[in-house]
Design an enzyme around this catalytic site. Sequence first.
Site, mmCIF file in Angstrom:
data_model
loop_
_atom_site.group_PDB
_atom_site.id
_atom_site.type_symbol
_atom_site.label_atom_id
_atom_site.label_comp_id
_atom_site.label_asym_id
_atom_site.label_seq_id
_atom_site.Cartn_x
_atom_site.Cartn_y
_atom_site.Cartn_z
ATOM 1 N N TRP A 38 36.143 -26.916 90.494
ATOM 2 C CA TRP A 38 35.296 -26.281 89.265
ATOM 3 C C TRP A 38 33.957 -26.970 89.866
ATOM 4 C CZ3 TRP A 38 33.726 -28.776 84.224
ATOM 5 C CH2 TRP A 38 33.131 -27.760 83.442
ATOM 6 N N ASP A 91 42.109 -33.693 84.688
ATOM 7 C CA ASP A 91 41.229 -32.751 83.825
ATOM 8 C C ASP A 91 42.175 -31.540 83.389
ATOM 9 O OD1 ASP A 91 39.231 -31.315 82.829
ATOM 10 O OD2 ASP A 91 38.323 -30.419 84.557
ATOM 11 N N LYS A 120 39.198 -23.673 75.570
ATOM 12 C CA LYS A 120 40.028 -22.321 75.974
ATOM 13 C C LYS A 120 41.198 -22.073 74.740
ATOM 14 C CE LYS A 120 37.051 -22.816 79.156
ATOM 15 N NZ LYS A 120 36.316 -22.294 80.265
HETATM 16 N N1 PLP Z 1 37.350 -28.620 83.350
HETATM 17 C C1 PLP Z 1 37.222 -27.315 83.901
HETATM 18 C C2 PLP Z 1 38.230 -27.179 85.175
HETATM 19 C C3 PLP Z 1 36.848 -26.331 83.346
HETATM 20 O O1 PLP Z 1 37.146 -24.844 83.893
HETATM 21 C C4 PLP Z 1 36.159 -26.307 82.203
HETATM 22 C C5 PLP Z 1 35.557 -25.320 81.529
HETATM 23 O O2 PLP Z 1 35.268 -24.139 82.057
HETATM 24 C C6 PLP Z 1 35.843 -27.720 81.597
HETATM 25 C C7 PLP Z 1 36.526 -28.673 82.341
HETATM 26 C C8 PLP Z 1 35.210 -27.970 80.472
HETATM 27 O O3 PLP Z 1 35.016 -27.342 79.227
HETATM 28 P P1 PLP Z 1 34.123 -27.496 78.235
HETATM 29 O O4 PLP Z 1 33.307 -28.631 78.004
HETATM 30 O O5 PLP Z 1 33.475 -26.273 77.918
HETATM 31 O O6 PLP Z 1 35.395 -27.885 77.076
#
Ligand code: PLP
Length: 400
Positions: free
Chosen positions: A133, A214, A249
């Site tokens: 990511w 993660d 999500k």
């Molecule tokens: N890790 C991954 C792989 C993600 O795709 C995301 C969000 O797209 C996150 C962490 C963190 O998400 P958030 O900070 O929006 O909760």
Amino acid sequence: MSDPMFSDLKLVQPDAILGLSAAFRADTREDKIDLGVGVFRTPDNRTPVMQAVADAQNQLVENETTKVYLPPEGAPGFGEAIVDLLFGAGHPAAKDARLAAIQTPGGCGALRIGAELLARSGAKSIHVGEPTWANHKPLMQAAGLEVIALPFYNKEKCAIDFDDFMGGVERLGKDNVLLLHGCCHNPTGADLTNAQIDAIFDAAESQGFAVFIDTAYHGFGESLDADAYMAREAARRLPSALIAYSCSKNFGLYRERAGALIAVGRDAEHAKIMVSHMTSLARGNYSMPPAHGGLIVSKILHDDSLRAAWKNELDHMRGAVIGNRELLVKTAREMQLGDRLDFITRQRGMFSMLPVTKEQTDVFREKHGVYMTGNGRINMCGVNTSNVEAIVTAYKDVAV
Ligand code: PLP
């Protein structure tokens, strides 16, 4: 008057994914297709508030008596509820009180505080399979960790190159950290099998490296239980670990910034010590997390009827994404693409990655109005019965 402090700053380019959304909005073509940004969407392109979330929110607002600060560990009952959700009832590490969580501003907040805890514990770097990511690197680097790439996904084969990955993993020593995606790998959708996860933890046990997991799509892969395998095994087998958890999500709480950082300690005392560092790092960063999202999650998870309704909606979202995968593969076969896109139904979560170059993604966007990130990542939520043929037509034109 001279401006010694800020005068040398150069313009920073906007985040590529956020920039893509802006370009999509600015595109006036009616038949444009958004496979870019990573949020759940219905076939009519909405990201609705989940009903369980709306109900919990109404109850909270009706009964709210104060806006006073939350403690640094977050909303009452939040951490325990997330631990219970991810590890299930009766996990041995929960029984031994080796698990403890703090609420963070989203999964990003958890990744950042986790990275800082690793740096405070002496880590200089973190290893991660490529590609990963796009925000992992900035989050880890902001805490002073060097990000070291390991080979992971073979774009031509549209599959994980596990032998290559393990070649890197087996060389990690006790001062190293491995960042893993808990489930629904972003950007590839290619998840490790349970046997592969076991092999990684065998190496972690023998080599002594640490893991940071993660988990941003819990419940989007196969089920809440199946998607938790990596976290559960890490806590069962390894002396300690860190897990970043996002409620963005699976609760649809994106903008409310709700997430958790979970400490797996070697015993109850060690978990407490890890949490004391996590709250002190949070204090020196954002002080305490925002309340609204954490209160909603805590309310849902502590209320049997809201919890059942939420789980039902999550099952429905997962089913919709899997349905879109099947639709795309079936249409590709019907439109004479053979088994070229079959890999998409072997993958999980919101994303898959098309075997295309950055230049080809430009042609998808400019010629066909099909938006995806420059690495070929597509959000399966953007595929539906009205646009699937246009997507396959574009693919045939650009990539075959
Ligand atoms: N890790 C991954 C792989 C993600 O795709 C995301 C969000 O797209 C996150 C962490 C963190 O998400 P958030 O900070 O929006 O909760």
